[in-house]
Structures are given as C-alpha cells and as structure tokens.
Design a protein around this motif. Structure first.
Motif, PDB file in Angstrom:
ATOM      1  N   HIS A 150       4.559  17.757   9.418  1.00  0.00           N
ATOM      2  CA  HIS A 150       3.480  17.234   8.580  1.00  0.00           C
ATOM      3  C   HIS A 150       3.520  15.711   8.505  1.00  0.00           C
ATOM      4  N   SER A 151       4.714  15.152   8.433  1.00  0.00           N
ATOM      5  CA  SER A 151       4.830  13.703   8.388  1.00  0.00           C
ATOM      6  C   SER A 151       4.291  13.068   9.664  1.00  0.00           C
ATOM      7  N   GLU A 152       4.731  13.589  10.794  1.00  0.00           N
ATOM      8  CA  GLU A 152       4.262  13.037  12.067  1.00  0.00           C
ATOM      9  C   GLU A 152       2.760  13.248  12.235  1.00  0.00           C
ATOM     10  N   LEU A 153       2.262  14.396  11.792  1.00  0.00           N
ATOM     11  CA  LEU A 153       0.837  14.706  11.903  1.00  0.00           C
ATOM     12  C   LEU A 153      -0.026  13.652  11.224  1.00  0.00           C
ATOM     13  N   VAL A 154       0.295  13.322   9.963  1.00  0.00           N
ATOM     14  CA  VAL A 154      -0.563  12.403   9.230  1.00  0.00           C
ATOM     15  C   VAL A 154      -0.417  10.967   9.744  1.00  0.00           C
ATOM     16  N   ILE A 155       0.765  10.598  10.215  1.00  0.00           N
ATOM     17  CA  ILE A 155       0.946   9.241  10.743  1.00  0.00           C
ATOM     18  C   ILE A 155       0.179   9.069  12.041  1.00  0.00           C
ATOM     19  N   CYS A 156       0.281  10.050  12.931  1.00  0.00           N
ATOM     20  CA  CYS A 156      -0.445   9.968  14.200  1.00  0.00           C
ATOM     21  C   CYS A 156      -1.953   9.975  13.969  1.00  0.00           C
ATOM     22  N   ALA A 157      -2.401  10.815  13.038  1.00  0.00           N
ATOM     23  CA  ALA A 157      -3.835  10.868  12.740  1.00  0.00           C
ATOM     24  C   ALA A 157      -4.324   9.552  12.146  1.00  0.00           C
ATOM     25  N   GLY A 158      -3.561   9.008  11.186  1.00  0.00           N
ATOM     26  CA  GLY A 158      -3.971   7.754  10.565  1.00  0.00           C
ATOM     27  C   GLY A 158      -4.033   6.616  11.556  1.00  0.00           C
ATOM     28  N   ALA A 159      -3.054   6.545  12.444  1.00  0.00           N
ATOM     29  CA  ALA A 159      -3.046   5.488  13.459  1.00  0.00           C
ATOM     30  C   ALA A 159      -4.248   5.639  14.388  1.00  0.00           C
ATOM     31  N   TYR A 160      -4.479   6.846  14.874  1.00  0.00           N
ATOM     32  CA  TYR A 160      -5.590   7.083  15.804  1.00  0.00           C
ATOM     33  C   TYR A 160      -6.935   6.823  15.155  1.00  0.00           C
ATOM     34  N   GLN A 161      -7.149   7.340  13.945  1.00  0.00           N
ATOM     35  CA  GLN A 161      -8.457   7.245  13.316  1.00  0.00           C
ATOM     36  C   GLN A 161      -8.813   5.840  12.871  1.00  0.00           C
ATOM     37  N   ASN A 162      -7.819   4.946  12.885  1.00  0.00           N
ATOM     38  CA  ASN A 162      -8.077   3.549  12.519  1.00  0.00           C
ATOM     39  C   ASN A 162      -7.664   2.580  13.609  1.00  0.00           C
ATOM     40  N   ALA A 163      -7.325   3.121  14.789  1.00  0.00           N
ATOM     41  CA  ALA A 163      -6.970   2.322  15.962  1.00  0.00           C
ATOM     42  C   ALA A 163      -5.948   1.254  15.595  1.00  0.00           C
ATOM     43  N   GLY A 189      14.870  12.625   8.290  1.00  0.00           N
ATOM     44  CA  GLY A 189      14.707  11.403   9.079  1.00  0.00           C
ATOM     45  C   GLY A 189      13.328  11.381   9.706  1.00  0.00           C
ATOM     46  N   GLY A 190      13.297  11.341  11.040  1.00  0.00           N
ATOM     47  CA  GLY A 190      12.018  11.383  11.740  1.00  0.00           C
ATOM     48  C   GLY A 190      11.280  10.068  11.798  1.00  0.00           C
ATOM     49  N   SER A 191      11.979   8.943  11.658  1.00  0.00           N
ATOM     50  CA  SER A 191      11.322   7.638  11.774  1.00  0.00           C
ATOM     51  C   SER A 191      10.601   7.546  13.120  1.00  0.00           C
ATOM     52  N   ILE A 192       9.375   7.031  13.102  1.00  0.00           N
ATOM     53  CA  ILE A 192       8.601   6.950  14.340  1.00  0.00           C
ATOM     54  C   ILE A 192       7.786   5.663  14.411  1.00  0.00           C
ATOM     55  N   ILE A 193       7.457   5.297  15.635  1.00  0.00           N
ATOM     56  CA  ILE A 193       6.484   4.248  15.922  1.00  0.00           C
ATOM     57  C   ILE A 193       5.370   4.894  16.726  1.00  0.00           C
ATOM     58  N   VAL A 194       4.130   4.685  16.283  1.00  0.00           N
ATOM     59  CA  VAL A 194       2.969   5.351  16.854  1.00  0.00           C
ATOM     60  C   VAL A 194       1.986   4.303  17.360  1.00  0.00           C
ATOM     61  N   ASP A 195       1.397   4.560  18.540  1.00  0.00           N
ATOM     62  CA  ASP A 195       0.462   3.583  19.103  1.00  0.00           C
ATOM     63  C   ASP A 195      -0.954   3.829  18.586  1.00  0.00           C
ATOM     64  N   PRO A 196      -1.916   2.939  18.893  1.00  0.00           N
ATOM     65  CA  PRO A 196      -3.268   3.062  18.330  1.00  0.00           C
ATOM     66  C   PRO A 196      -4.056   4.265  18.835  1.00  0.00           C
ATOM     67  N   ASN A 246       4.369   8.746   0.279  1.00  0.00           N
ATOM     68  CA  ASN A 246       3.286   9.699   0.061  1.00  0.00           C
ATOM     69  C   ASN A 246       1.914   9.127   0.382  1.00  0.00           C
ATOM     70  N   ASP A 247       1.767   7.816   0.362  1.00  0.00           N
ATOM     71  CA  ASP A 247       0.487   7.203   0.733  1.00  0.00           C
ATOM     72  C   ASP A 247       0.046   7.636   2.127  1.00  0.00           C
ATOM     73  N   ARG A 248       1.028   7.934   3.011  1.00  0.00           N
ATOM     74  CA  ARG A 248       0.671   8.263   4.385  1.00  0.00           C
ATOM     75  C   ARG A 248      -0.116   9.562   4.482  1.00  0.00           C
ATOM     76  N   ARG A 249      -0.023  10.395   3.459  1.00  0.00           N
ATOM     77  CA  ARG A 249      -0.693  11.691   3.478  1.00  0.00           C
ATOM     78  C   ARG A 249      -2.161  11.603   3.041  1.00  0.00           C
ATOM     79  N   TRP A 250      -2.576  10.449   2.580  1.00  0.00           N
ATOM     80  CA  TRP A 250      -3.921  10.272   2.042  1.00  0.00           C
ATOM     81  C   TRP A 250      -4.741   9.409   3.002  1.00  0.00           C
ATOM     82  N   PRO A 251      -5.791   9.964   3.608  1.00  0.00           N
ATOM     83  CA  PRO A 251      -6.568   9.184   4.588  1.00  0.00           C
ATOM     84  C   PRO A 251      -7.198   7.938   4.002  1.00  0.00           C
TER      85      PRO A 251
END
Length: 309
Positions: A212-225, A244-251, A169-174
C-alpha cells in the motif's frame, strides 16, 4: 539536464532510551556515505531524532515536551548541520516541534547546500486517535500529541528545482500530491514511521502494508509527474516493529531505488528534474485537462455523503 543526486537515509530502530546525540552520530555516518556517492540532498525519516513516541500514553506535560525540539538546529543536531555544510549537502529531516507559543507539531524541514533552512512543513493528515483505545493492539496517539499542520503544502525553489514535502500518512491522500503538483513540484521528499502491523486489523501485515505504501507513492509521483523520495524509520523499537521499504520513484511512477533492510541504509538515485516535463506537458497538463467545475465536494465536505434516493 537538471540532475540532483538524492540519498534516502533510512534509519533503523531508535530505542526509547537512545539519546539524540547517538542518533545524530548515526545520521552523520549515513551523510558521509552519501557524500562518497555524490549526493546533493539527503532525506531522513519522520521523527528522525527519537523513537516513535506516539505509541506511548503520557499525561505529564514535561514528559511529553521532552520528545520535542524547541529550535532547529539545536545543540544535539548542530554537528549534523555543520557536517552537511562542510560537504555542501542539503538536508531534509523530520522531528517533533514545540513552538514558542507552546504548540506541538510533527514537522519536517528542508535546507539548501549551505545548511540554511529554506522550507518547513507540518504534517496535515494526522492518523490515529487522541484517547486511550483498549481495542487496539498498540496505541497510535498522534492526534493527542500533535496539532494538524498549519502551513499547507507549499513548494520551494532549491538547487534549481521545485521541491515539496509531506510526512508519512500524507502520502495516502491524493490532495497532498495534487496541491504540490498544481505548484509545479518536481521533487517530493518525505519520511515515515509506519508500523509493520495494522493495530486495528492484525491480518494486514508487513507485505500488504509495504504494498500500500509503494502503491500510493508511485501513483502520486505519476499523477503529478514528479520525483518522490520516501524514507522510513524501520525495525524493532522496544518490541514495536516499523516497516522499511524506503524508495525513490521517478516521474513515470517507477521505483528506481529501494531499501533492502530494516536498518540504517542509504539508497541513492540521480534524479533529472527535466524528466518531469513530458508528463506535465502531456497527459497531466493541468491547464488543459483539469475540470474544476466538477471538483467542488473535494473542498466543501469531509465525510461521505451518499446521494439521496
């Protein structure tokens, strides 16, 4: 280039009766597969060693404590740590922690390639509730069984990179991402156990929850490079489906690897830590662009306060 080959070791369902030793054997199979793909770091899910037990109401303290680990590594997990040390692969895994003082936390640890624990994180944003809820389709009792984490959001230097952790759930909090971003984080690793259906809104099924899970992970990665590696425990646990939906996201916020199943599955990516530099020195150059004089309410209040008319 500072390249780290990361493996996301998604775990399929773990049934309530399954032993820790059986789970660790499955984890080692994924570790061996990661070694064959040249991984330097393998990330496992939240509460990797057991079923997602907060779905069950328990009053007996001994029954509750049986889901928790009093030390790490311990007898059940030593084979995993030993094999990782032999393969020179760092680990990140989540488990339920019972401290010597008797406190209970939802915890995740990070090791180096020698198997030494270099970082510990305790989940801050606990979802769910603490009392039995007759209105829910199923219980989500993290607030009953865990204390909020008390270690903040630190980062650690590991394998020539700044690494940070969060849980589910931490991933949902910027705020989770930004606190690590302010410390120069280059790789955020975490696990999750997310039900496939919202217990309070049945219409929010698997597709929306994955989005929603992918949305917040991609946003968090991008907004913090930063790179982000998010790893699920998935599948049907005694009639309770986890997504499931495990992912690796770039900066730049793009998904570079994604799990295709709800079972034991390894995803991998070669993550160049130097790819974080451009974002950190341009649009997300915090020193130049942040305006903290306007951010006071972020730490001064919790609930919403509407302006007075």
């Amino acid at each position: 280039m500072r390249e780290i080959t990361v493996g996301g070791a998604q775990m399929g369902p773990i049934q309530k009766a399954e032993s820790r030793e059986a789970v660790v054997a499955r984890m080692i199979v994924l570790l061996e597969a990661a070694a064959k793909r040249g991984c330097d770091l393998v990330v496992y899910p939240e509460l990797t060693l057991t079923t997602f037990f907060p779905r069950y109401w328990m009053d007996d303290e001994a029954e509750i404590d049986a889901w928790f680990e009093r030390e790490m590594p311990n007898g059940a997990t030593k084979p995993l740590f030993d094999r990782a040390r032999e393969l020179e692969i760092a680990l990140c895994l989540g488990y339920a922690e019972l401290t010597p003082e008797g406190d209970h936390y939802n915890t995740q640890i990070l090791t180096d390639r020698t198997g030494a624990i270099v970082g510990k994180y305790r989940k801050v944003h606990l979802p769910g509730h603490s009392e039995y809820d007759t209105e829910r389709a199923f219980q989500h009792l993290e607030k009953k069984y865990f204390l909020p984490g008390d270690l903040g959001f630190p980062v650690w230097r590991n394998m020539d990179a700044w690494m940070g952790m969060m849980i589910c759930n931490d991933r949902r909090w910027p705020e989770s991402w930004r606190l690590m971003g302010l410390q120069g984080v280059e790789l955020v690793v975490f696990g999750y156990n997310t039900p496939s259906v919202n217990s309070q809104m049945g219409g929010e099924g698997l597709e929306k929850r994955l989005y929603h899970s992918e949305l917040v992970i991609c946003a968090g990665a991008y907004q913090n490079a930063t790179w982000a590696v998010a790893v699920a425990k998935a599948g049907d646990e005694d009639g309770h489906p986890l997504m499931g939906g495990s992912i690796i996201v770039d900066p730049n916020g793009f998904v570079v690897a994604k799990a295709q199943t709800e079972g034991d599955e390894l995803i991998t990516a070669v993550c160049d830590m130097d790819a974080t530099v451009f974002g950190k020195e341009t649009i997300f150059d915090f020193a130049r662009h942040r305006r903290i004089e306007h951010y006071g309410p972020i730490t001064a209040q919790t609930g919403v306060k509407t302006p007075e008319a």
